[in-house]
Each structure stands twice: as C-alpha cells, then as structure tokens.
Design a protein around this motif. Sequence first.
Motif, PDB file in Angstrom:
ATOM      1  N   ASN A 296       0.802  -1.231   0.000  1.00  0.00           N
ATOM      2  CA  ASN A 296       0.000   0.000   0.000  1.00  0.00           C
ATOM      3  C   ASN A 296       0.829   1.272   0.000  1.00  0.00           C
ATOM      4  N   LYS A 297       2.096   1.167   0.377  1.00  0.00           N
ATOM      5  CA  LYS A 297       2.930   2.362   0.435  1.00  0.00           C
ATOM      6  C   LYS A 297       3.478   2.748  -0.937  1.00  0.00           C
ATOM      7  N   LYS A 298       3.368   1.835  -1.903  1.00  0.00           N
ATOM      8  CA  LYS A 298       3.883   2.086  -3.244  1.00  0.00           C
ATOM      9  C   LYS A 298       2.736   2.273  -4.234  1.00  0.00           C
ATOM     10  N   PRO A 299       2.961   3.042  -5.302  1.00  0.00           N
ATOM     11  CA  PRO A 299       1.925   3.158  -6.330  1.00  0.00           C
ATOM     12  C   PRO A 299       1.765   1.853  -7.103  1.00  0.00           C
ATOM     13  N   THR A 300       0.574   1.623  -7.608  1.00  0.00           N
ATOM     14  CA  THR A 300       0.270   0.425  -8.387  1.00  0.00           C
ATOM     15  C   THR A 300      -0.076   0.831  -9.812  1.00  0.00           C
ATOM     16  N   ASP A 301       0.687   0.352 -10.769  1.00  0.00           N
ATOM     17  CA  ASP A 301       0.475   0.702 -12.177  1.00  0.00           C
ATOM     18  C   ASP A 301      -0.334  -0.388 -12.876  1.00  0.00           C
ATOM     19  N   ILE A 302      -1.343   0.040 -13.632  1.00  0.00           N
ATOM     20  CA  ILE A 302      -2.232  -0.879 -14.339  1.00  0.00           C
ATOM     21  C   ILE A 302      -2.338  -0.424 -15.789  1.00  0.00           C
ATOM     22  N   ARG A 303      -2.332  -1.373 -16.714  1.00  0.00           N
ATOM     23  CA  ARG A 303      -2.490  -1.061 -18.135  1.00  0.00           C
ATOM     24  C   ARG A 303      -3.662  -1.855 -18.695  1.00  0.00           C
ATOM     25  N   VAL A 304      -4.476  -1.175 -19.501  1.00  0.00           N
ATOM     26  CA  VAL A 304      -5.641  -1.813 -20.116  1.00  0.00           C
ATOM     27  C   VAL A 304      -5.751  -1.365 -21.565  1.00  0.00           C
ATOM     28  N   GLN A 305      -5.996  -2.319 -22.462  1.00  0.00           N
ATOM     29  CA  GLN A 305      -6.291  -2.040 -23.862  1.00  0.00           C
ATOM     30  C   GLN A 305      -7.508  -2.852 -24.290  1.00  0.00           C
ATOM     31  N   LEU A 306      -8.252  -2.310 -25.244  1.00  0.00           N
ATOM     32  CA  LEU A 306      -9.317  -3.072 -25.870  1.00  0.00           C
ATOM     33  C   LEU A 306      -8.791  -3.705 -27.143  1.00  0.00           C
ATOM     34  N   ALA A 307      -9.182  -4.955 -27.382  1.00  0.00           N
ATOM     35  CA  ALA A 307      -8.794  -5.653 -28.597  1.00  0.00           C
ATOM     36  C   ALA A 307      -9.990  -6.408 -29.152  1.00  0.00           C
ATOM     37  N   SER A 308      -9.966  -6.627 -30.442  1.00  0.00           N
ATOM     38  CA  SER A 308     -11.029  -7.405 -31.083  1.00  0.00           C
ATOM     39  C   SER A 308     -10.971  -8.839 -30.588  1.00  0.00           C
ATOM     40  N   GLU A 309     -12.116  -9.367 -30.208  1.00  0.00           N
ATOM     41  CA  GLU A 309     -12.171 -10.753 -29.737  1.00  0.00           C
ATOM     42  C   GLU A 309     -11.899 -11.735 -30.873  1.00  0.00           C
ATOM     43  N   LYS A 310     -12.197 -11.322 -32.095  1.00  0.00           N
ATOM     44  CA  LYS A 310     -12.029 -12.197 -33.250  1.00  0.00           C
ATOM     45  C   LYS A 310     -10.608 -12.163 -33.809  1.00  0.00           C
ATOM     46  N   THR A 311     -10.073 -10.944 -33.983  1.00  0.00           N
ATOM     47  CA  THR A 311      -8.793 -10.807 -34.689  1.00  0.00           C
ATOM     48  C   THR A 311      -7.618 -10.447 -33.791  1.00  0.00           C
ATOM     49  N   ASN A 312      -7.890 -10.118 -32.524  1.00  0.00           N
ATOM     50  CA  ASN A 312      -6.858  -9.673 -31.567  1.00  0.00           C
ATOM     51  C   ASN A 312      -6.268  -8.304 -31.915  1.00  0.00           C
ATOM     52  N   GLN A 313      -6.841  -7.627 -32.915  1.00  0.00           N
ATOM     53  CA  GLN A 313      -6.353  -6.294 -33.278  1.00  0.00           C
ATOM     54  C   GLN A 313      -6.636  -5.304 -32.148  1.00  0.00           C
ATOM     55  N   ILE A 314      -5.623  -4.492 -31.811  1.00  0.00           N
ATOM     56  CA  ILE A 314      -5.803  -3.480 -30.771  1.00  0.00           C
ATOM     57  C   ILE A 314      -6.724  -2.381 -31.297  1.00  0.00           C
ATOM     58  N   LEU A 315      -7.744  -2.033 -30.502  1.00  0.00           N
ATOM     59  CA  LEU A 315      -8.760  -1.080 -30.939  1.00  0.00           C
ATOM     60  C   LEU A 315      -8.710   0.252 -30.193  1.00  0.00           C
ATOM     61  N   SER A 316      -7.914   0.323 -29.133  1.00  0.00           N
ATOM     62  CA  SER A 316      -7.952   1.519 -28.283  1.00  0.00           C
ATOM     63  C   SER A 316      -6.560   2.013 -27.953  1.00  0.00           C
ATOM     64  N   GLU A 317      -6.513   3.208 -27.380  1.00  0.00           N
ATOM     65  CA  GLU A 317      -5.281   3.678 -26.776  1.00  0.00           C
ATOM     66  C   GLU A 317      -4.973   2.807 -25.561  1.00  0.00           C
ATOM     67  N   THR A 318      -3.760   2.903 -25.057  1.00  0.00           N
ATOM     68  CA  THR A 318      -3.381   2.182 -23.846  1.00  0.00           C
ATOM     69  C   THR A 318      -3.723   3.032 -22.636  1.00  0.00           C
ATOM     70  N   TRP A 319      -4.664   2.536 -21.853  1.00  0.00           N
ATOM     71  CA  TRP A 319      -4.999   3.214 -20.584  1.00  0.00           C
ATOM     72  C   TRP A 319      -3.929   2.807 -19.574  1.00  0.00           C
ATOM     73  N   SER A 320      -3.180   3.787 -19.075  1.00  0.00           N
ATOM     74  CA  SER A 320      -2.052   3.516 -18.189  1.00  0.00           C
ATOM     75  C   SER A 320      -2.284   4.233 -16.858  1.00  0.00           C
ATOM     76  N   GLY A 321      -3.106   3.620 -16.017  1.00  0.00           N
ATOM     77  CA  GLY A 321      -3.490   4.267 -14.760  1.00  0.00           C
ATOM     78  C   GLY A 321      -2.544   3.929 -13.628  1.00  0.00           C
ATOM     79  N   GLN A 322      -2.500   4.832 -12.649  1.00  0.00           N
ATOM     80  CA  GLN A 322      -1.686   4.578 -11.463  1.00  0.00           C
ATOM     81  C   GLN A 322      -2.529   4.817 -10.216  1.00  0.00           C
ATOM     82  N   TYR A 323      -2.665   3.760  -9.424  1.00  0.00           N
ATOM     83  CA  TYR A 323      -3.341   3.869  -8.131  1.00  0.00           C
ATOM     84  C   TYR A 323      -2.295   4.335  -7.121  1.00  0.00           C
ATOM     85  N   PRO A 324      -2.461   5.546  -6.550  1.00  0.00           N
ATOM     86  CA  PRO A 324      -1.392   6.115  -5.714  1.00  0.00           C
ATOM     87  C   PRO A 324      -1.145   5.311  -4.434  1.00  0.00           C
ATOM     88  N   GLY A 325       0.084   5.373  -3.964  1.00  0.00           N
ATOM     89  CA  GLY A 325       0.411   4.778  -2.676  1.00  0.00           C
ATOM     90  C   GLY A 325      -0.237   5.570  -1.549  1.00  0.00           C
TER      91      GLY A 325
END
Length: 520
Positions: A490-519
Amino acid sequence: MYNLLPISQFSKTATCKMLCIVSALCISFSSYAFSFNDVVTKAEKLAKKSYVQPSKNIPNELASLQFADYQKIQFNHEKAYWNDKKTRFKLEFYHEGMYFDTPVQINEIVNNQVNEIKFDPSYFDLSKVGLDHLNTKKLGFAGFKVHYPINNPTKTDDEIFTALGGSYFRAVGKDQRYGLSARGLAIDTGEMTGEEFPRFKEFWIERPSPKQKHLVIYALLDSPRVTGAYKLILVPSVDTTITVQAKIFFRDSVKKLGIAPLTSMYLFGPNQPSPLLNYRPAMHDSNGLSILSNSGEWIWRPLNNPKRLSFSSYSFEDPKGFGLIQRDNGFEDYQDLDDHYELRPSVWTEILGNWQKGRVELVEIPTADETNDNIVSFWVPEKQYKAGDSLDVKYRLHYSLNEKQRYPENVARAISTRLSLGDIKQANLIRKLDGSNAYVIDFAGSNLSEQEPVKAISSINNGSIVSCDVQYNSVTKGWRVLIRFNVQDNKKPTDIRVQLASEKTNQILSETWSGQYPGQ
C-alpha cells in the motif's frame, strides 16, 4: 562629355578607395534584419560568462502584495502598445510586484530596428491597492500580454497570450480560458537537490503588419547552468498554436533536462474523488497525460493528486508528441460557475524533427487546494549534456478544446475513468464489498460497435487483478471495462495497463490506458 577610364588604369589605392565607398553606400541603403541568429549569438556569448543573479528593485509595499491584490494593479487599456497602429495585435504589460520582482527588458522590432519599450508609470493604475503614491519611475516590466480579436472581429481586447515569471507563458484559442502553463525549460524538476528555474530576461517582439495574423516573439533565457535563444510564432485561432524554436547552451552539466515542459493543476476528479464533501465533481486544469509513440501507440495516463511526490516515465525513441489534456469538457463535469474548468484548453506538444531517445516524464506533487500547480510533464533526452554543449529543439504547441480531432478513427479513447471499491453481487442481488479496488473505464470511438465483441488486455505491477470484465455501453456507443484489483504494498503506487482488442482478430482497438493507483 566625360572621359571614363577603365578601372585597370586606376592605381590600386584609388581602386580600393572606390570599392570601400561603394560598400559603405550599399550598407547604408540596406536594412539590417534582426533574426533568431542574433538571439543565438547573445545566448552563446552569455553562456561563456559566469551567471549573474538578477537584482530585485521593488519597494516592500509591492513585494509584500498577496496575489489577489497584485491582480488589482490594472494596465490602462487606452495606452495599449500599438493601439494607434493599424494592426490586429495589441501589447499590454505587467507591473512588478509580489514575487515578480525582477524587471525584464522588452524590445520592439520595427523596420528591422530594435527599440526598447521604456517603462512608464502612467501605463498602470495602482490606486486599487492604495499604492498610487509610490515613486515607480525606476521600476521595469515584469512581463507582457498580447491582445487579439479572437472571439469577435469587433472586440479588440481579447487577451490571448501572457508571459510572466521565469520562463512561463500561457495562451488560449477561441472561447477558451487560461489553464495550464508552458515553460521555456525545466531543470532538475522533482530532484532532491532542488529545481532550477530559468528565466526569460529579455524579449524582442516584431511589430506586425496591418493584415498579419501571427506574432513573432524572441526571448533570451538565462539561469545558473544554461542560456537559451527562443523564437515563438504565435498564431491565434480556434485552436491557437505556438511554434517554438530554441537553441540551448550549457554553462554546466544538468542532471535532468526538461524539454517543452507543461505545468498544470489536478486537485480531484472521478478517478480520485475529493476527500472532502464538495458539490463539484472535479477541479483540474488537466486530467490526463497523452502520448503518441513513433510506433503509433497512443497512451492515456489519468492524473492523480498523490499523498507524496510521484514520478512516472515513458521511454521512447523519436516520439511524435505528448500533452496535458482536459478530456472532460462539459459544464456538468465541473459545475463551477466561477472558474469554468470546461473552457480550459488541452495543450498538445507536436514534436518537430527527431528527438532521438529519451522519456516523457510526469511529476505529480501533493496539493491541498487549486491554487498550486502540482502537475509537470516534459521530455527528458537520454543524452546527458555538460558544459560547452548545445542543443537545438523545435516543437509546436496546440491549444484546443477538441482533443478528439488528433485521434485516427481506428483508435478508441478512454473517455472517463472512475475509481470505486470492488464488490460482488450476491444471490440476493445485494452488492458486497470484497476488499478490492476497482477502476471503471469507458472507451468510445467510431471503430467500436455492439456487433463486434471486444476483450480487455490488462496487466498490473505491485498487485494482482481480481477480474477484468467488458460490457457494451449503449449510452456512449462504446465499451466499459471494470477491472478489480488488489494492492500488494500500500505504500507504493500500483500501475495498471488496459487495452481493448477485437475478440475475433486480436487487433488493438484503443489507446493504452495507463493508470496509477497512488500509494497511501
């Protein structure tokens, strides 16, 4: 008739005298053109000298002013510079006061001639702060501002640009209000050794022609370890742009050099709600850092107001741009009738030329109120510069209320980020907290549809992902990601990355959401 002899029959002495006279006449009939190279020469010569701390010259009555009182010092608008000229642009000036206690020299370039704009006490009205009795004849300007009829052709007093303090400047486009600030340079921002603040010590402004729709500004930068020559081309429009060309000279080595720095404010928002009850859903000049890599990847990093100093960095080779963005731009997002945060522009830094290897760095500083700029972002070159080195750089700043226009149609954006406690729905339909945290991210874009199923690709450090679900959002015509996670330390920040991709082709459809949950 005159008998003209060929030059070959003149003596060498006579020939030299004639050539000298002709050269002198040519010089006298030609105009010397002040240019960026003149400022470069000044900066280079200045770098070879020891740094001289600028002297302060204001009385205590002005130095002790609070910001609200300093704002009461009014410029007499009828004395606006170029007010009597046939030009769309007008200049006004800032009086010294508060911590703006060092004068800057401001020059006008007319017909290639440089003329200093002299300080005149009659430019200002100090009566509202009760200081009209002060003898201010020996003071100077703290900075200047530019007016241009950007919102209405008949309204000539719209302020579109301001330069005040250090190397800070701000600009707006049509129907915008001042928000974040740009700077000429950042040095050792966030370092334990303390930050060095370069300052523009002198400006040269070209008087524009009657039909000219841009303004050229030159500036000389100075600080203990660097000097610099700057050329700013200001183009007011719906989306105002400022093209910046700079050449930096190093008196000494710099540990962290911040190129094209942007400074903003983030107090709270849906991804980090206010700890105190507040009728405003959000208070910020920017709510995210956007980056475009050379490979075409778009990155979105929601901003935080951390409990302790925080750093994030993204390494690239030859990136295309980055900026601090005000993605929420509806009145309902802020509900503030005084500050209208929805009218504060995003600023996108378009990189011109190859910036080679380096990183985009984000510095987040804790703040308890909206009066402190606590967000800084800039480019840090991988190369370390030392005494005697120089650096050329060029970029263009875009001030816009419509950052969506930068994105290609095949890239969906994270249009909202909300923080929540994680929960599960029980058999009796009552939701029960499960001890996790959650981000709810809405992606929207013309490339998303209900008929094309998507999946979320996610990763985390300093924690574990409990679940990551997607759901079609019929309101936004996009897809919502609900990611639940547990934090390891809990004292350190937690970095999370999320992207949307096509379920059929695996093609990336979105920007990379790069959130940080603060410590904590």
